[in-house]
Design a protein around this motif. Structure first.
Motif, mmCIF file in Angstrom:
data_model
loop_
_atom_site.group_PDB
_atom_site.id
_atom_site.type_symbol
_atom_site.label_atom_id
_atom_site.label_comp_id
_atom_site.label_asym_id
_atom_site.label_seq_id
_atom_site.Cartn_x
_atom_site.Cartn_y
_atom_site.Cartn_z
ATOM 1 N N SER A 80 -10.206 -6.987 9.043
ATOM 2 C CA SER A 80 -10.318 -5.870 8.741
ATOM 3 C C SER A 80 -9.571 -5.134 8.337
ATOM 4 O O SER A 80 -10.020 -4.861 7.348
ATOM 5 N N ILE A 81 -8.213 -4.949 8.965
ATOM 6 C CA ILE A 81 -7.545 -4.236 8.554
ATOM 7 C C ILE A 81 -7.148 -4.192 7.486
ATOM 8 O O ILE A 81 -6.349 -3.945 6.391
ATOM 9 N N LEU A 82 -6.552 -5.975 7.599
ATOM 10 C CA LEU A 82 -5.955 -6.535 6.354
ATOM 11 C C LEU A 82 -6.420 -6.272 4.981
ATOM 12 O O LEU A 82 -6.520 -6.051 4.015
ATOM 13 N N ALA A 83 -7.789 -6.356 5.296
ATOM 14 C CA ALA A 83 -8.894 -6.607 4.148
ATOM 15 C C ALA A 83 -9.386 -4.734 3.408
ATOM 16 O O ALA A 83 -9.027 -4.755 2.031
ATOM 17 N N LYS A 84 -9.437 -4.027 4.443
ATOM 18 C CA LYS A 84 -9.047 -2.809 3.785
ATOM 19 C C LYS A 84 -8.031 -2.239 3.199
ATOM 20 O O LYS A 84 -8.120 -1.409 2.323
ATOM 21 N N PHE A 85 -6.665 -2.533 3.551
ATOM 22 C CA PHE A 85 -5.527 -2.260 2.897
ATOM 23 C C PHE A 85 -5.235 -3.027 1.936
ATOM 24 O O PHE A 85 -4.963 -2.427 0.736
ATOM 25 N N LEU A 86 -5.830 -3.902 1.767
ATOM 26 C CA LEU A 86 -5.711 -5.050 0.292
ATOM 27 C C LEU A 86 -6.465 -5.219 -0.525
ATOM 28 O O LEU A 86 -6.344 -4.232 -1.744
ATOM 29 N N LEU A 87 -7.845 -3.752 -0.559
ATOM 30 C CA LEU A 87 -8.479 -3.545 -1.837
ATOM 31 C C LEU A 87 -8.100 -2.545 -1.710
ATOM 32 O O LEU A 87 -8.426 -1.866 -3.416
ATOM 33 N N GLU A 88 -7.361 -1.302 -1.083
ATOM 34 C CA GLU A 88 -7.449 -0.397 -1.371
ATOM 35 C C GLU A 88 -5.925 -0.003 -2.223
ATOM 36 O O GLU A 88 -5.895 0.334 -3.359
ATOM 37 N N SER A 89 -5.125 -0.908 -2.136
ATOM 38 C CA SER A 89 -4.208 -2.111 -2.856
ATOM 39 C C SER A 89 -4.099 -2.390 -3.966
ATOM 40 O O SER A 89 -4.284 -1.671 -4.805
ATOM 41 N N TYR A 90 -5.206 -3.068 -4.129
ATOM 42 C CA TYR A 90 -5.417 -4.039 -5.890
ATOM 43 C C TYR A 90 -6.395 -2.320 -6.718
ATOM 44 O O TYR A 90 -5.695 -2.650 -7.386
#
Length: 560
Positions: A462-472
Motif C-alpha cells: 500500500s505504501i509503495l502504491a501510493k508513493f508510486l502513483l503520486e510520483s508518476y
C-alpha cells in the motif's frame, strides 16, 4: 445493532466471563488490543487474543476456540461480513465488533441479539432503512391464498381465478420493483470501501469512562489514529477533529500526573511537526529523500530534484555535512531552527503542506518520538515475516514495541523502517526511469518483476502504491494522470505463481474512498480468474500469475 454505552453494555457484561479477542493485522488494531489487555489485567479477566490476517483466518480462529467461549470481540475485522452467516455460531454466542472498516454489513447492523457494534449510526454512511432491505412475504402469501380459496368456494371458480391471477401479477411486479430498488440501494451503499473512527480511540474512551485511563493508554490511541493518517485511510480534516479531542485528554492527564518525577514521567505534546519520515532518528537529507511528500514535490529521483534539494538546504543555511549526519548529532542551533527554516521556505519550494500538527512522546530526558515514528516502526516489525518469523511472532513483537520497557524493539523497528523506505524509493525510481507504469485506459498498472519481502504484505504494498502513483503524476505530461487510479502487483511466491495486488484511488480525489473492492469482485466473476478476496481491505487481493493478464483486461472492460 449498535451499542454506545460500552461500560454497561460491553465491559460490565464481560466481568467474570472468558473472552475471545480476535485481532486483525494492522497497527490501529494492535494499539486497541494493547489498551484492552491493560483493562482486562486491571480486573483480572480471563481472555485469549488471536491475531488473524483475513476471512479464512477469522473462520479458523473462531472454529478453534468456540467451545470455550460465549463472548467474542472482533477488533478491526468482521463488521463488513455477515458474521452469523459466515461463522454459524450457537444462538447464545454474542459478538462484539470494534471495527473501523466501512461499509458495515446490513445484517450486522440490524441484528437484534447476537451482533453488537461499537458506536452509532452515522448519517454520512448512508445506511439503508430496514424496510428498504428486508420484507416478509410468506405470511402474506398464505393469507392471500386462504382468502382466494374461500372466495373461490363462495363466488365460483371462473371469475375469481382471473382476479387471483391479476393480484399475483401485481404482487410479483411490486416485488420485482422492490428488489430492483433494494439492489440499487445496496450497490450505492457498498460500492466504496473506506474507514471510520480509530478502534484504539474508541477503546481509550472506554478506559476513560472506567477511570482506568493513563498517559500510556492515550499514547497508544494516538498511534492508532496516526496510523490512519500515515496510511491515508482518513482525510486530514478527520485527523484534525480527533486531535482536538485528544488534546483535552493530554491536558487532563498531564495535570493528573504532575506529581510524578521528571525522570519517570511520560510527556505527550501536541506541536508542529513535519511530513518527514523518521527524521529525528535519521539524517535530514535521507528523510527528505525517502519521505513521500518531499520526494514527490521535489522529484528527488531526478538530477534536477537532487539539485533543488541542495538549493533548499543552502537557503536554509544547513550545510550538507550537517544535513547528512544523524539528526541528533546536528549542531544544536541548526537543529533548533530547522522547523522555522523549512516552514519559511515551504511555499517557495511548493512544499506548503509539509508542516502539520502531531503528537510527540518523551520518557523523562530520553529521546523524543513522534506518533508517526511509532507507526513506521510498528509496520516494519509487523511486516517482517520470514521463514524463521511467523506472522504470530511479528504480531506479538509489534505489540511489545508499544511498551516503554521494550525500547530496543522499537529502535530495531525504526532501523527496519529506514531500510523499507529506501527499498520503496528505489523501486519508484526504477519504475519511473524505465517507464514501467503502464496505462490500461481507465487505470494505470505496475507489475513488480521479482519477489521482494517488503512488498509481499498489504501495508508495504500500500505504501509503495501510493508513493508510486503520486510520483508518476508529478512527472507525467498527461493531464489525465491525476484522474487515473493505480493497480500494483507484486509476486509473493513465484514458484507457485501467486501475486499480491492492490488498487488505490486517483490522486485528485480528496476522499480516500476506494472502489476497487467491488471492481475486483466483478472482474473476477466476469473473467473466471483465480482471485482470492480474503482480506478485510477489499481493495487488496491475491491472484494467480497465469490469470493476471485476462483479469486486467476484464477490469479494463468493466471500468471503461
Amino acid at each position: 445493532m449498535f451499542i454506545q454505552d460500552l461500560k454497561n453494555d460491553f465491559y460490565n457484561i464481560l466481568r467474570g466471563k472468558r473472552i475471545l479477542v480476535i485481532v486483525n493485522y494492522d497497527i490501529d488494531a494492535i494499539c486497541a488490543s494493547k489498551i484492552l489487555q491493560t483493562l482486562f489485567r486491571y480486573d483480572h479477566m480471563v481472555y485469549s487474543i488471536v491475531p488473524i490476517m483475513g476471512v479464512a483466518g477469522l473462520q479458523r480462529a473462531y472454529a478453534e476456540n468456540k467451545d470455550d467461549v460465549k463472548y467474542v470481540l472482533l477488533i478491526n475485522c468482521g463488521v463488513c461480513l455477515d458474521i452469523v452467516d459466515l461463522l454459524r455460531p450457537d444462538e447464545d454466542v454474542i459478538f462484539f465488533i470494534c471495527d473501523s472498516h466501512r461499509p458495515m454489513d446490513v445484517c450486522n447492523i440490524y441484528s437484534d441479539s447476537q451482533i453488537k457494534i461499537f458506536g452509532e449510526v452515522n448519517s454520512e454512511e448512508g445506511v439503508p432503512a430496514f424496510e428498504a432491505l428486508f420484507r416478509d412475504d410468506d405470511s402474506e402469501d398464505e393469507e392471500n391464498d386462504d382468502d382466494d380459496n374461500n372466495s373461490d368456494k363462495e363466488n365460483g371458480e371462473t371469475s375469481n381465478r382471473a382476479d387471483r391471477v391479476e393480484r399475483q401479477i401485481m404482487k410479483r411486479r411490486e416485488l420485482r420493483q422492490w428488489e430492483e430498488k433494494r439492489h440499487q440501494l445496496m450497490f450505492e451503499y457498498t460500492q466504496y470501501s473506506y474507514y471510520g473512527r480509530s478502534s484504539a480511540l474508541i477503546l481509550f474512551e472506554l478506559a476513560w469512562k472506567l477511570s482506568r485511563d493513563s498517559m500510556e493508554l492515550l499514547w497508544w490511541a494516538i498511534v492508532g489514529l496516526t496510523e490512519q493518517l500515515v496510511m491515508e485511510k482518513i482525510e486530514s480534516s478527520s485527523y484534525v477533529l480527533e486531535s482536538d479531542k485528544i488534546q483535552s485528554h493530554v491536558s487532563r492527564l498531564t495535570n493528573k500526573a504532575s506529581d510524578q518525577s521528571v525522570q519517570s514521567a511520560i510527556k505527550i505534546h501536541f506541536e508542529k511537526d513535519l511530513h518527514l519520515a523518521l527524521y529525528r532518528h535519521w539524517s535530514v537529507y535521507e528523510s527528505l529523500r525517502h519521505s513521500k511528500y518531499s520526494a514527490c514535490k521535489l522529484k528527488l529521483w531526478t538530477l534536477r530534484g537532487e539539485k533543488r534539494v541542495h538549493e533548499l538546504l543552502v537557503e536554509m543555511g544547513l550545510p550538507l555535512a550537517q544535513a547528512k549526519q544523524q539528526y541528533s548529532s546536528m549542531d544544536m542551533l541548526l537543529r533548533n531552527e530547522f522547523y522555522q527554516m523549512i516552514e519559511k521556505l515551504s511555499e517557495k519550494y511548493q512544499i506548503g503542506d509539509i508542516v502539520y500538527g502531531s503528537f510527540t512522546l518523551q520518557y523523562g530526558y530520553r529521546s523524543k518520538f513522534s506518533a508517526a515514528d511509532f507507526v513506521y516502526a510498528t509496520i516494519a516489525i509487523l511486516e517482517s515475516i520470514r521463514k524463521d518469523r511467523s506472522p504470530e511472532h511479528c504480531f506479538l513483537e509489534a505489540l511489545d514495541s508499544l511498551s516503554r520497557q521494550n525500547k530496543q524493539i522499537l529502535d530495531a523497528g525504526i532501523e527496519q523502517a529506514k531500510q523499507f523506505l529506501c527499498a520503496v524509493f528505489k523501486v519508484v525510481q526504477t519504475a519511473l526511469q524505465a517507464n514501467q507504469v503502464r496505462s490500461a485506459g481507465p487505470f494505470l498498472y505496475f507489475v513488480l518483476g521479482e519477489e521482494n519481502p517488503y512488498f509481499s504484505c498489504p501495508h508495504g504494498l500500500s505504501i509503495l502504491a501510493k508513493f508510486l502513483l503520486e510520483s508518476y503524476v508529478s512527472v507525467s505530461r498527461s493531464k489525465k494522470a491525476s484522474e487515473l487510479p493505480l493497480i500494483v502487483c507484486c509476486p509473493v511466491d513465484l514458484d507457485m505463481g501467486i501475486y499480491l495486488m492492490i488498487g488505490i484511488p486517483p490522486v485528485f480525489e480528496d476522499s480516500p474512498k476506494n472502489f476497487f473492492g467491488k471492481a475486483f469482485e466483478q472482474a473476477a466473476t466476469n473473467t473466471n480468474a483465480t482471485v482470492s478476496l480474503d482480506f478485510f481491505e477489499t481493495s487488496i487481493a491475491q491472484i494467480k500469475q497465469s490469470d493476471l493478464t485476462k483479469f486486467l483486461d476484464g477490469l479494463t472492460v468493466l471500468m471503461s
